[in-house]
Design a protein around this motif. Structure first.
Motif, PDB file in Angstrom:
ATOM      1  N   UNK A  22       0.738  -1.277  -0.329  1.00 57.36           N
ATOM      2  CA  UNK A  22      -0.010  -0.168   0.286  1.00 57.36           C
ATOM      3  C   UNK A  22       1.074   1.590   0.343  1.00 57.36           C
ATOM      4  N   UNK A  23       0.752   2.772  -1.175  1.00 59.72           N
ATOM      5  CA  UNK A  23       1.022   3.276  -0.624  1.00 59.72           C
ATOM      6  C   UNK A  23       0.595   4.711   0.013  1.00 59.72           C
ATOM      7  N   UNK A  24       0.974   5.086   1.236  1.00 62.22           N
ATOM      8  CA  UNK A  24       0.169   6.837   2.075  1.00 62.22           C
ATOM      9  C   UNK A  24       0.864   7.710   0.366  1.00 62.22           C
ATOM     10  N   UNK A  25      -0.421   8.928   0.236  1.00 61.55           N
ATOM     11  CA  UNK A  25       0.659   9.949  -0.758  1.00 61.55           C
ATOM     12  C   UNK A  25       0.000  11.393   0.087  1.00 61.55           C
ATOM     13  N   UNK A  26       0.912  11.682   0.480  1.00 58.45           N
ATOM     14  CA  UNK A  26       0.531  13.304   0.556  1.00 58.45           C
ATOM     15  C   UNK A  26       0.428  14.522  -0.922  1.00 58.45           C
ATOM     16  N   UNK A  27      -0.134  14.520  -0.748  1.00 57.11           N
ATOM     17  CA  UNK A  27      -0.378  15.611  -2.001  1.00 57.11           C
ATOM     18  C   UNK A  27      -0.322  17.286  -0.924  1.00 57.11           C
ATOM     19  N   UNK A  28       0.696  18.258  -1.448  1.00 59.09           N
ATOM     20  CA  UNK A  28       1.126  19.422  -0.802  1.00 59.09           C
ATOM     21  C   UNK A  28       1.875  20.180  -1.904  1.00 59.09           C
ATOM     22  N   UNK A  29       1.996  20.814  -1.714  1.00 56.01           N
ATOM     23  CA  UNK A  29       2.418  23.156  -2.522  1.00 56.01           C
ATOM     24  C   UNK A  29       3.711  23.687  -1.184  1.00 56.01           C
ATOM     25  N   UNK A  30       4.787  23.695  -1.651  1.00 62.10           N
ATOM     26  CA  UNK A  30       6.048  24.026  -0.855  1.00 62.10           C
ATOM     27  C   UNK A  30       4.796  25.911   0.017  1.00 62.10           C
ATOM     28  N   UNK A  31       4.224  26.216  -0.449  1.00 64.60           N
ATOM     29  CA  UNK A  31       3.027  27.925  -0.448  1.00 64.60           C
ATOM     30  C   UNK A  31       1.920  27.103   0.753  1.00 64.60           C
ATOM     31  N   UNK A  32       1.921  26.395   1.211  1.00 66.80           N
ATOM     32  CA  UNK A  32       1.439  25.711   2.328  1.00 66.80           C
ATOM     33  C   UNK A  32       1.622  25.847   3.492  1.00 66.80           C
TER      34      UNK A  32
END
Length: 107
Positions: A22-32
Motif C-alpha cells: 500500500x502507498x500513502x501519498x501526501x499531496x502538498x505545495x511549498x506555499x501551503x
C-alpha cells in the motif's frame, strides 16, 4: 528523519500504481502552511511502517495533472492507494490517529 520519495508524472506509475505494498501519498505545495504542519506526522508514519507501507509525496505545483486525476481539491490531502487504486483520502491537517485509522481500515 525519513526522506520521502518525491513522485511526479515520470515515476507515478512505478511508485504508486504498480507498488506491491500500500502507498500513502501526501499531496502538498511549498506555499501551503498546513502541509508543513503535517510533515512530522507523515514522516512518523513512514518510519513506523517502513516495511509494510510506502509513503511518498506529490508536489501539486509540479504535478497538477496528478492532483486533478486523483480528485485533490484541498491541501494537504493524504490518500491511501492499495492495488493501484485510491482507497480513501483525508484532506486538511489531521491528528496522527486519523491516518492510523485510515490505514487500519484498508489493511
Amino acid at each position: 528523519m525519513t526522506t520521502l520519495t518525491a513522485v511526479n508524472d515520470s515515476n507515478y506509475a512505478r511508485e504508486v500504481i504498480d507498488s506491491r505494498e500500500p502507498v500513502l501519498v501526501k499531496f502538498w505545495a511549498p506555499w501551503c502552511g498546513p502541509c508543513k504542519m503535517l510533515d512530522p506526522v507523515v514522516e512518523s508514519i513512514a518510519e513506523e511502517r517502513d516495511s509494510a507501507l510506502k509513503v511518498v509525496t506529490i508536489n501539486v505545483d509540479e504535478a497538477p495533472d496528478l492532483a486533478a486525476r486523483n480528485g485533490v481539491r484541498g491541501l494537504p490531502t493524504v490518500a491511501l492507494f492499495k492495488g493501484g487504486e485510491k482507497a480513501e483520502a483525508l484532506t486538511g491537517v489531521q491528528p496522527k490517529e486519523s491516518f492510523d485509522a485510515l490505514i487500519a481500515r484498508h489493511a
